[in-house]
Design an enzyme around this catalytic site. Structure first.
Site, short mmCIF file in Angstrom:
data_model
loop_
_atom_site.label_atom_id
_atom_site.label_comp_id
_atom_site.label_asym_id
_atom_site.label_seq_id
_atom_site.Cartn_x
_atom_site.Cartn_y
_atom_site.Cartn_z
N GLU A 122 0.79 -1.29 -0.08
CA GLU A 122 -0.04 -0.13 -0.09
C GLU A 122 0.70 1.15 0.10
OE1 GLU A 122 -3.57 1.74 2.65
OE2 GLU A 122 -3.42 -0.26 2.51
N ASP A 132 -2.68 -2.93 2.95
CA ASP A 132 -2.82 -3.43 4.64
C ASP A 132 -4.23 -4.33 4.59
OD1 ASP A 132 -1.12 -1.41 5.22
OD2 ASP A 132 -2.36 -0.12 5.88
N TYR A 158 -0.44 -4.30 13.85
CA TYR A 158 -1.40 -3.64 13.06
C TYR A 158 -2.36 -2.98 13.81
CZ TYR A 158 -4.70 -3.10 8.94
OH TYR A 158 -5.27 -2.28 8.11
#
Length: 691
Positions: A8, A104, A301
């Site tokens: 990303e 992501d 994350y």
């Protein structure tokens, strides 16, 4: 043959390439060891504007509504065409035999990749990398267990459906009410009901009528007992006079042992709330900090809605705790036996587990981190320790005390087991944060006499509701639509953990909400907008139900067509209902001060005026806007002030001599060019001089 890995962001791509052994830098990608690693830069492809379906939609007219595309169109966004061209060429390269989606691991990341994949008309096999940490081992494990891209088709449909729903509501509702009121009114599927909550809270505060009351006190050492409320001060004065220098007796002592369980691990929303409470950080600042540390491999994350870890993480979590005990300054001297089972529950982890530090923290120089990042890392680390600690156990005392025939009340407590509070308090001391006001720690005995007592009267006022802070607004957004749900029922909520910060920032940038210290308060524009909009558009409950429907689409229990048909029908009904507005209602917007004219609109030729937060086209049928706090210009150390806006309007570009490269820190010259996407906010390109 080679695999094309698409991340990303460039920083993530570099981390993946390092683990995969791709070392050779090329223009827009890295190659080596059987891999080509490239990247997006956020969204490269988006939905077309209304005017790109039909020229007539360049003008905002009631008779054209609702606008509902029969076949949705996409386009490569201005400013990202070069990188899209690189990806398209790589996808079609004969030496590439498969494409790996490494954006992501969430709904928006899936959308970013899939739109590029489809816009490039790529037909090559697709795999999906799904990881929660940027640690080297996590990346290796992720590539060792790639899944077929089709496993995430439902997630993609949910993401695409969200984008289309936002388009339908934003385009149709904004145009409908802008035309009716002859004002440029921006309406959003999620931001409008969020604004409605802020406006509603502010209105309740305005309408609140405070009332004065009095209480009589008796005090002995740390004991401070009070009467019920008196409306008249003389009544409270009489009680205080009767009890001065008198003995009192504890007639009743209702004792209950209470247990407070340790807090859960952080999901993104609870971390944003805590960082706002502790440090005053905005939700966006916290998200940016955690995202940066995720890319530095220091935390897992960030865009997660889970507060648990998976069952198989027991051993690694125990190792992590031992590392934190040795690294965190507030953990020194702690004596506790962690119970990791408290934070393990695979059934409550969907896409990603809770946010926790990684073992890379042991190798990092935490003191060299940005102050904000360092503080948030300490918060995340401390939460791992508190979440696995013993519960806090105390005795609650609710006492009824008699003094000279008058009754007083006192609540107190006595700690039996400090548990996780010991860690929590040490962390607050480390940050110099004030502890929350709690009931006094007292030894109270029923039947015992105390005194002689001092006495006095205190004056109080009933309190209105408090303005929303980012902490309380995030909580309200998370709970919206949950009033009738039990704890374990699937939550609804406004937006997602990944989008709530951006929603708040957009409301502020649009001039509908302003910050007053920590509080979020509606502006006059925000108040008027909510006044004129129908309940369907501003209802938090309805929008929360829409968000839950998107989750159902991701889970393959509801179809995208069902959801979009419902929103289309709502837009059709609204257009039919609002065929005209009385002059009286239009008058709600009259009398607003008009800003100075600074130039002509490059789209329609009307005057461009200066507003509080932007420079806007005075023709309300035109959506041209230049934002004063434009993020792109801010990233280059520049401002969209009046002088810059005038230059852009007259020339469409400005040549800067002192731009600073964020990679090398060197100064360079370049031209910033204004690009009009055809509707709404403009975008900017950096044009480097040819060498």
């Amino acid at each position: 043959m080679k695999a094309l890995v698409i991340a990303e962001k460039p920083s993530v791509a570099m981390a993946l390439a390092s683990v995969l052994g791709a070392r050779t830098r090329k223009d827009g990608y890295v190659e080596g060891n059987g891999y080509i690693v490239s990247w997006c830069v956020g969204h490269l492809v988006g939905l077309c504007d209304a005017s790109e379906y039909d020229e007539k939609y360049k003008k905002w007219r009631y008779e054209d509504l609702p606008i509902v595309p029969e076949c949705w169109k996409h386009k490569v966004l201005e400013g990202t065409k070069k990188q899209f061209g690189i990806l398209k060429k790589l996808m079609r390269d004969s030496k590439v035999d498969e494409v790996i989606c490494a954006t992501d691991a969430g709904r928006e990341g899936e959308l970013i990749f899939r739109l590029v994949y489809e816009q490039a008309r790529c037909k090559k096999p697709m795999k999906r990398l799904w990881i929660s940490s940027m640690e080297e081992q996590a990346i290796k494990d992720g590539f060792a267990s790639l899944k077929d891209g089709s496993c995430y088709d439902s997630l993609y449909q949910s993401a695409l459906c969200r984008a289309k729903a936002d388009w339908l509501v934003g385009i149709n509702a904004s145009r409908l009410f802008s035309v009716l009121y002859n004002q440029n009114l921006k309406v959003g599927r999620v931001q409008t009901p969020t604004l409605a909550m802020i406006v509603d809270r502010n209105q309740k505060i305005k309408e609140f009528i405070k009332e004065k009351y009095y209480m009589a006190h008796i005090k002995f050492d740390n004991m401070d007992a009070v009467t019920e409320h008196f409306q008249k001060k003389e009544d409270a004065d009489k009680v205080a006079a009767d009890c001065l220098e008198r003995m009192c007796e504890v007639e009743k002592d209702d004792v209950k042992e209470k247990t407070v369980r340790p807090p859960k691990l952080y999901d993104l929303t609870t971390l944003q709330r805590e960082a706002n409470r502790m440090f005053g950080y905005t939700a966006q600042q916290t998200l940016d900090a955690v995202q940066e540390m995720y890319e530095q491999k220091l935390v897992t994350y960030p865009r997660t809605d889970s507060q648990y870890l998976t069952d198989e993480m027991r051993e690694s979590t125990e190792t992590l705790i031992q590392m934190l005990l040795g690294e965190m300054p507030y953990a020194e001297g702690l004596e506790y036996q962690p119970d990791v089972s408290k934070v393990l529950n695979s059934k409550k982890v969907s896409d990603h587990h809770a946010i926790i530090p990684t073992m890379e923290v042991a190798k990092a120089d935490i003191g060299e981190l940005k102050e904000r990042n360092r503080k948030i890392l300490h918060l995340i680390s401390a939460r791992v320790l508190t979440a696995t600690a013993d519960p806090y156990i105390y005795e609650s005392h609710k006492c009824q005390i008699t003094c000279n025939y008058h009754t007083f009340y006192l609540t107190a407590k006595k700690t039996k087991q400090e548990g996780f509070k010991a860690i929590e308090n040490k962390m607050k001391q480390f940050f110099g944060a004030k502890s929350e006001k709690e009931e006094p720690e007292l030894d109270i005995w029923a039947g015992k006499h105390y005194g002689p007592c001092d006495s006095f009267v205190s004056e109080h006022f009933t309190q209105p509701p408090k303005q929303y802070t980012e902490d309380t607004l995030l909580s309200a957004m998370e709970r919206a639509g949950n009033e009738e749900l039990i704890e374990d029922t699937e939550k609804k909520g406004l937006g997602t953990p990944a989008t709530r910060a951006a929603i708040i920032e957009k409301l502020i940038q649009s001039g509908f909400v302003k910050r007053e210290k920590k509080n979020l308060v509606p502006t006059d524009d925000g108040n008027v907008l909510i006044t004129v909009l129908p309940d369907e558009i501003k209802s938090p409950k309805m929008t929360a139900e829409w968000e839950m429907a998107l989750n159902h689409i991701a889970q393959n229990t509801e179809t995208a067509d069902e959801f979009l048909n419902g929103i289309t029908e709502l837009m059709q009904e609204l257009v039919a209902r609002y065929q005209g507005i009385s002059e009286e209602k239009k008058g709600q917007f009259q009398g607003k001060a008009k800003g100075e004219v600074i130039g002509k609109c490059p789209r329609c030729g009307a005057d461009v005026r200066e507003g509080k937060v932007n420079f806007y086209c005075s023709d309300r049928n035109c959506a041209f806007t230049l934002w004063k706090n434009d993020k792109f210009l801010a990233s280059q150390g520049k401002k969209m002030d009046k002088a810059a806006a005038k230059k852009f309007l007259s020339k469409g570009k400005i040549h800067y001599k002192d731009l600073v490269s964020r990679k090398t820190g060197r100064q360079y010259e370049a031209t910033v060019e204004m690009v009009d996407p055809g509707e709404g906010n403009v975008q900017f390109n950096l044009i480097f001089p040819q060498r």
